[in-house]
Design an enzyme around this catalytic site. Structure first.
Site, PDB file in Angstrom:
ATOM      1  N   GLY A  15       0.835  -1.203   0.000  1.00  0.00           N
ATOM      2  CA  GLY A  15       0.000   0.000   0.000  1.00  0.00           C
ATOM      3  C   GLY A  15       0.865   1.247   0.000  1.00  0.00           C
ATOM      4  CB  THR A  28      17.520   8.906  -5.779  1.00  0.00           C
ATOM      5  OG1 THR A  28      16.456   7.964  -5.952  1.00  0.00           O
ATOM      6  CG2 THR A  28      18.139   9.249  -7.119  1.00  0.00           C
ATOM      7  CG  ASP A 132      -1.560  -0.302   8.014  1.00  0.00           C
ATOM      8  OD1 ASP A 132      -2.390   0.582   7.747  1.00  0.00           O
ATOM      9  OD2 ASP A 132      -1.432  -1.345   7.351  1.00  0.00           O
ATOM     10  NE  ARG A 159     -16.791  15.791  18.221  1.00  0.00           N
ATOM     11  CZ  ARG A 159     -17.051  14.842  19.115  1.00  0.00           C
ATOM     12  NH1 ARG A 159     -18.300  14.561  19.452  1.00  0.00           N
ATOM     13  NH2 ARG A 159     -16.079  14.146  19.652  1.00  0.00           N
ATOM     14  N   GLY A 190     -10.666  14.291  19.945  1.00  0.00           N
ATOM     15  CA  GLY A 190     -11.619  14.398  21.057  1.00  0.00           C
ATOM     16  C   GLY A 190     -12.800  13.461  20.881  1.00  0.00           C
ATOM     17  CD  GLU A 192     -17.594  11.928  22.183  1.00  0.00           C
ATOM     18  OE1 GLU A 192     -17.418  11.723  20.971  1.00  0.00           O
ATOM     19  OE2 GLU A 192     -17.505  13.053  22.696  1.00  0.00           O
ATOM     20  NE  ARG A 258      -2.888   3.060   0.423  1.00  0.00           N
ATOM     21  CZ  ARG A 258      -3.391   1.894   0.029  1.00  0.00           C
ATOM     22  NH1 ARG A 258      -3.862   1.053   0.924  1.00  0.00           N
ATOM     23  NH2 ARG A 258      -3.427   1.569  -1.227  1.00  0.00           N
TER      24      ARG A 258
HETATM   25  O1  F6P Z   1      -1.440  -1.329   4.666  1.00  0.00           O
HETATM   26  C1  F6P Z   1      -2.015  -0.134   4.290  1.00  0.00           C
HETATM   27  C2  F6P Z   1      -3.507  -0.310   4.070  1.00  0.00           C
HETATM   28  O2  F6P Z   1      -4.054   0.944   3.690  1.00  0.00           O
HETATM   29  C3  F6P Z   1      -4.278  -0.896   5.245  1.00  0.00           C
HETATM   30  O3  F6P Z   1      -4.553   0.056   6.234  1.00  0.00           O
HETATM   31  C4  F6P Z   1      -5.505  -1.438   4.557  1.00  0.00           C
HETATM   32  O4  F6P Z   1      -6.034  -2.519   5.283  1.00  0.00           O
HETATM   33  C5  F6P Z   1      -4.962  -1.906   3.234  1.00  0.00           C
HETATM   34  O5  F6P Z   1      -3.745  -1.225   3.018  1.00  0.00           O
HETATM   35  C6  F6P Z   1      -5.883  -1.681   2.063  1.00  0.00           C
HETATM   36  O6  F6P Z   1      -5.265  -2.220   0.942  1.00  0.00           O
HETATM   37  P1  F6P Z   1      -5.758  -2.005  -0.558  1.00  0.00           P
HETATM   38  O7  F6P Z   1      -5.445  -0.595  -0.940  1.00  0.00           O
HETATM   39  O8  F6P Z   1      -4.966  -2.978  -1.343  1.00  0.00           O
HETATM   40  O9  F6P Z   1      -7.224  -2.236  -0.568  1.00  0.00           O
END
Ligand code: F6P
Length: 325
Positions: A15, A28, A132, A159, A190, A192, A258
């Protein structure tokens, strides 16, 4: 030195994570600074098998430190999990004259690297690149801080609407089997509560929440659910059955977590780790991940980075509970 370090290969795999580009740039430039050629491998291990490779000069990594994603592209490559796939990758390595590899990714990337290094006596250094933060031996992985801040900003927005409508929200965040993003974003926003895989079962955590009472004096509640912690929709359905009067909504943040430009923290971390990776190779290190502990660079064997369990700090669960009254 047992081998001559004239040319390295660099790739991003698994990922993508914000800051991967900063790491590619650092690897590089640090290599070229030390008189070592750099071959950029596209699409992770897949590109190593198919030979999608380009020699990089310093200008090839200009203007990328601020870009999210990875200019090298990324992939999860099932072929590299096989001996045959890795043998094909090694043919490319020989053909291209690559003496060592720097791989940027998460546990899947390092698992592949470890097998490849053992089979072909290949020097490989890893840079932890994953949102992660689930690799043992480093306080933070490249991309984690950016994703955490992105999640925090999203929850701040949720929120606003949650308060306006006096709603209970379940917000699902990424993290695979780890609860770092969930727990820390819950504190930072913040929220809960957070339901994370590292505590007891999600059902037990939900029962605890219910028995504590959701609303009290509040006019909105936000519960963060780690994707490995049971699923926000399932939680919401259960609460709805028990409390049909609650106005409940679910928000699954998904892949927006991401993306985006890396934070200063991730850019600096990636830059330091990139330089450290080249220095480690020059120092004849192999099969290690570069980590950072208490702001110092450390070397962590792949076997430990992948296999040892990195614990979330459960004291933070207490902090969240105290502050959510
Ligand atoms: O490892 C990074 C991550 O974004 C995880 O948090 C998530 O479970 C997974 O990759 C999702 O993967 P993909 O983009 O292949 O669906």
């Amino acid at each position: 030195m047992q081998y001559e370090l004239k040319c390295i290969g660099v790739l991003t795999s698994g990922g993508d994570a914000p800051g991967m580009n900063a790491a590619v740039r650092a690897v590089t430039r640090a290599a070229i600074y030390n008189g070592i050629k750099v071959k950029a491998i596209y699409r992770g291990y897949k590109g190593l098998i198919t030979g999608e490779i380009k020699e990089f000069q310093t200008q090839d990594v200009s203007n990328i430190i601020q870009q999210g994603g990875t200019i090298l592209k990324s992939a999860r490559c099932s072929e590299f999990k096989t001996k045959e796939g890795r043998a094909l990758a090694y043919e490319t390595i020989q053909r291209e004259g690559i003496d060592a590899l720097v791989v940027i990714g998460g546990d899947g990337t390092f698992t592949g690297a470890r097998a490849f290094a053992q089979e072909f006596n290949m020097p490989i250094i890893g840079i932890p690149g994953t949102i992660d933060n689930d690799l043992w031996g480093t306080d933070s992985t490249v991309g984690y801080d950016t994703a955490l801040n992105t999640i925090m900003e999203c929850i701040d927005k949720i929120r606003d609407t949650a308060t306006s409508h006096e709603r209970l929200f379940f917000v699902e965040v990424m993290g695979r089997d780890a609860g770092f993003l969930a727990l820390n974003s819950a504190i930072a926003s913040g929220s809960e509560a957070a339901i994370i895989p590292e505590k007891e079962t999600s059902v037990a955590q939900l029962d605890e929440l219910i028995s504590n009472g959701f609303r009290k004096s509040k006019n909105s509640s936000i519960v963060i659910v780690a994707e490995g912690g049971g699923g926000a929709q399932a939680m919401a359905d259960r609460i709805h059955q028990q409390y049909p009067d609650y106005d409940i909504r679910v928000s699954i943040l998904g892949h927006l977590q991401r993306g985006g430009s890396p934070t200063a923290y991730d850019r600096i971390l990636a830059s330091r780790m990139g330089v450290a990776a080249i220095e480690a190779l020059l120092d004849e290190q192999r099969s290690i991940m570069i980590g950072v502990v208490n702001d110092e660079i450390v070397h962590v064997p792949f076997s430990k980075a992948i296999k040892d369990d990195k614990q979330v700090n459960l004291e933070k669960v207490n902090v969240l509970q105290i502050l959510s009254i």
